[in-house]
Motif scaffolding. Structure first.
Motif, mmCIF file in Angstrom:
data_model
loop_
_atom_site.group_PDB
_atom_site.id
_atom_site.type_symbol
_atom_site.label_atom_id
_atom_site.label_comp_id
_atom_site.label_asym_id
_atom_site.label_seq_id
_atom_site.Cartn_x
_atom_site.Cartn_y
_atom_site.Cartn_z
ATOM 1 N N GLY A 133 0.770 -1.244 0.000
ATOM 2 C CA GLY A 133 0.000 0.000 0.000
ATOM 3 C C GLY A 133 0.792 1.279 0.000
ATOM 4 N N SER A 134 2.113 1.212 -0.003
ATOM 5 C CA SER A 134 2.917 2.431 0.056
ATOM 6 C C SER A 134 2.873 3.194 -1.272
ATOM 7 N N ALA A 135 2.854 4.511 -1.171
ATOM 8 C CA ALA A 135 2.929 5.372 -2.351
ATOM 9 C C ALA A 135 4.264 6.116 -2.403
ATOM 10 N N VAL A 136 5.222 5.701 -1.578
ATOM 11 C CA VAL A 136 6.535 6.347 -1.542
ATOM 12 C C VAL A 136 7.324 5.961 -2.791
ATOM 13 N N THR A 137 7.913 6.947 -3.449
ATOM 14 C CA THR A 137 8.708 6.670 -4.642
ATOM 15 C C THR A 137 10.006 5.959 -4.266
ATOM 16 N N TRP A 138 10.651 5.378 -5.275
ATOM 17 C CA TRP A 138 11.933 4.711 -5.052
ATOM 18 C C TRP A 138 12.965 5.699 -4.519
ATOM 19 N N ASP A 139 13.050 6.881 -5.113
ATOM 20 C CA ASP A 139 14.023 7.868 -4.641
ATOM 21 C C ASP A 139 13.705 8.306 -3.213
ATOM 22 N N GLY A 140 12.420 8.482 -2.921
ATOM 23 C CA GLY A 140 12.030 8.858 -1.558
ATOM 24 C C GLY A 140 12.356 7.766 -0.562
ATOM 25 N N TYR A 141 12.166 6.526 -0.979
ATOM 26 C CA TYR A 141 12.460 5.391 -0.109
ATOM 27 C C TYR A 141 13.957 5.325 0.180
ATOM 28 N N LEU A 142 14.765 5.432 -0.866
ATOM 29 C CA LEU A 142 16.217 5.397 -0.698
ATOM 30 C C LEU A 142 16.695 6.490 0.247
ATOM 31 N N ALA A 143 16.171 7.698 0.059
ATOM 32 C CA ALA A 143 16.592 8.824 0.900
ATOM 33 C C ALA A 143 16.231 8.572 2.365
ATOM 34 N N ALA A 144 15.052 8.014 2.602
ATOM 35 C CA ALA A 144 14.632 7.747 3.977
ATOM 36 C C ALA A 144 15.503 6.676 4.615
ATOM 37 N N VAL A 145 15.770 5.594 3.875
ATOM 38 C CA VAL A 145 16.619 4.531 4.410
ATOM 39 C C VAL A 145 18.010 5.065 4.724
ATOM 40 N N ARG A 146 18.543 5.879 3.838
ATOM 41 C CA ARG A 146 19.879 6.427 4.053
ATOM 42 C C ARG A 146 19.919 7.332 5.274
ATOM 43 N N SER A 147 18.845 8.069 5.528
ATOM 44 C CA SER A 147 18.822 9.008 6.655
ATOM 45 C C SER A 147 18.853 8.296 8.003
ATOM 46 N N GLU A 148 18.256 7.098 8.072
ATOM 47 C CA GLU A 148 18.104 6.352 9.335
ATOM 48 C C GLU A 148 17.419 7.191 10.404
ATOM 49 N N ASP A 149 16.564 8.089 9.962
ATOM 50 C CA ASP A 149 15.847 8.999 10.852
ATOM 51 C C ASP A 149 14.675 8.259 11.496
ATOM 52 N N LYS A 150 14.700 8.098 12.810
ATOM 53 C CA LYS A 150 13.645 7.361 13.495
ATOM 54 C C LYS A 150 12.298 8.061 13.435
ATOM 55 N N ALA A 151 12.307 9.349 13.097
ATOM 56 C CA ALA A 151 11.039 10.064 12.937
ATOM 57 C C ALA A 151 10.377 9.749 11.609
ATOM 58 N N SER A 152 11.104 9.140 10.696
ATOM 59 C CA SER A 152 10.562 8.777 9.390
ATOM 60 C C SER A 152 9.975 7.372 9.461
ATOM 61 N N PRO A 153 8.676 7.211 9.176
ATOM 62 C CA PRO A 153 8.089 5.865 9.209
ATOM 63 C C PRO A 153 8.801 4.878 8.285
ATOM 64 N N VAL A 154 9.238 5.356 7.114
ATOM 65 C CA VAL A 154 9.923 4.477 6.173
ATOM 66 C C VAL A 154 11.251 4.007 6.749
ATOM 67 N N ALA A 155 12.045 4.956 7.234
ATOM 68 C CA ALA A 155 13.353 4.607 7.792
ATOM 69 C C ALA A 155 13.204 3.723 9.025
ATOM 70 N N ARG A 156 12.272 4.090 9.880
ATOM 71 C CA ARG A 156 12.084 3.317 11.114
ATOM 72 C C ARG A 156 11.673 1.892 10.804
ATOM 73 N N ARG A 229 2.342 1.551 -7.270
ATOM 74 C CA ARG A 229 2.610 2.754 -6.471
ATOM 75 C C ARG A 229 1.665 3.882 -6.870
ATOM 76 N N HIS A 230 1.433 4.023 -8.179
ATOM 77 C CA HIS A 230 0.511 5.047 -8.656
ATOM 78 C C HIS A 230 -0.911 4.752 -8.199
ATOM 79 N N LEU A 231 -1.306 3.464 -8.255
ATOM 80 C CA LEU A 231 -2.623 3.077 -7.752
ATOM 81 C C LEU A 231 -2.762 3.436 -6.278
ATOM 82 N N ASN A 232 -1.736 3.147 -5.477
ATOM 83 C CA ASN A 232 -1.779 3.466 -4.049
ATOM 84 C C ASN A 232 -1.919 4.969 -3.833
#
Length: 360
Positions: A133-156, A229-232
């Motif tokens: 169900g995620s609508a996060v783009t690949w670039d957005g996902y990569l950036a979140a994972v790289r950040s390791e920011d616990k405030a980000s649901p994707v990274a967390r 992703r577009h459907l989501n």
């Protein structure tokens, strides 16, 4: 009572479905060796872990003594020999929940953490997130994972499931290092049976005695992922996340995707070859090595290698349209089949009413 409990805790996208399917399809052969795959079906393990996740911890309602978790525990504790549980939602559990697990199971507890290299898992986790169900783009996902920011649901979410060194240390601290094993997923190109051979080693079994012709957990192609992703994104326009819509899991994840679009052939695949991924994966291996866990396999297999494929921007509009039209055809087919079954039920009901009227 169980003399031994082997608890396979994940991580996600590390061959867990393959191991679970082999265990589930070989229940009789396992029983011949004094091993039970806990529960009547694997869904019993899923329900038990979901129950444990939602109850019994700080600021949570207590566990129901007759609920799914306790029923599974009672089943394990009452069954002689070795019991096996394989459920990847266990890996992220925090110390209080791990202590509940340790204290509930009476047999010798041995915990197994399977892990795959970071590059393959980042790509696999994004594809999985889109199916969920995620609508996060690949670039957005990569950036979140790289950040390791616990405030980000994707990274967390990603690092809760893929921070192998953190997961390993937390579980090992509770169950004891002598009861904890890291098992590595073989690299791409290795024998398809090698993962089972390693798990069989943990179970102290001859791997050749078991049938490995099981259903594969296939991944979607990149054009399909972009379309989903577009459907989501469209489904979320009313303010409700796509995954929270009623029947999303049944209709989109399972009927549309896992039983339909995964079978599409000739799609481009998602690639990943970034320096930071290689560096971060190497750091994870260094941390695991320093922790000194028992290893089945080789920690060097967790060192990331480039994942061959392309960026989503390189997928043509024509390829996306093909995926969208196949998805539309799939859902139309499902709707027609359901309408046919509905009309058959109506005809049978009306026939019964006419028969009852004629007999009155």
């Amino acid at each position: 009572m169980a003399e031994r409990v082997v608890l396979h805790i994940g991580s996600m996208k590390s061959g867990t479905s393959f191991i679970q399917n082999v265990l589930g399809n070989n229940r009789d052969a396992l029983a011949h060796h004094g091993i039970s795959f806990a529960g009547e079906k694997w869904r019993d393990q899923v329900a038990a872990v979901q129950d444990l996740t939602a109850h019994g911890g700080p600021k949570q309602p207590p566990l129901d003594p007759t609920g799914p978790w306790q029923r599974l525990v009672d089943d394990i504790n009452a069954t002689p020999g070795t019991a096996v549980v394989s459920m990847e939602f266990l890996a992220p559990r925090m110390t209080p929940k791990i202590e509940i697990i340790r204290d509930a199971l009476r047999g010798r507890l041995d915990v197994v953490l399977t892990g795959r290299d970071l590059a393959r898992n980042i790509a696999a986790m994004w594809l999985e997130s889109v199916q969920n169900g995620s609508a996060v783009t690949w670039d957005g996902y990569l950036a979140a994972v790289r950040s390791e920011d616990k405030a980000s649901p994707v990274a967390r979410n990603f690092w809760n499931h893929q921070g192998l060194a953190t997961i390993a240390r937390r579980w090992s601290d509770v169950v004891g290092p002598e009861h904890f094993t890291v098992m590595t997923v073989p690299p791409k190109g290795a024998s398809s049976s090698l993962l089972w051979e390693r798990f069989a080693q943990v179970l102290e079994l001859d791997p050749a005695a078991f049938e490995l012709n099981v259903r594969a957990n296939r991944s979607i192609g990149l054009a399909t992922a972009i379309t989903l992703r577009h459907l989501n994104e469209i489904l979320s326009r009313d303010g409700t996340p796509a995954a929270d819509h009623r029947f999303y899991d049944l209709l989109v994840k399972h009927l549309l995707t896992k039983r339909g679009l995964v079978a599409r052939e000739g799609e481009p695949t998602l690639g990943l070859d970034e320096r930071w991924v290689m560096k971060r994966g190497a750091a994870e291996v260094t941390a695991l090595r320093a922790q000194g866990h028992r290893v089945v396999g080789d920690l060097d297999e967790l060192l990331p290698q480039p994942v061959r494929g392309i960026h989503p921007d390189q997928v043509s509009v024509h390829q996306q349209l093909d995926a969208a039209m196949e998805g539309l055809a799939r859902m139309t087919q499902i709707s027609m089949e359901r309408e046919d079954k509905h009309r058959q039920r109506l005809r049978r009901r009306n026939a019964r009413r006419r028969a009852q009227g004629g007999n009155s």
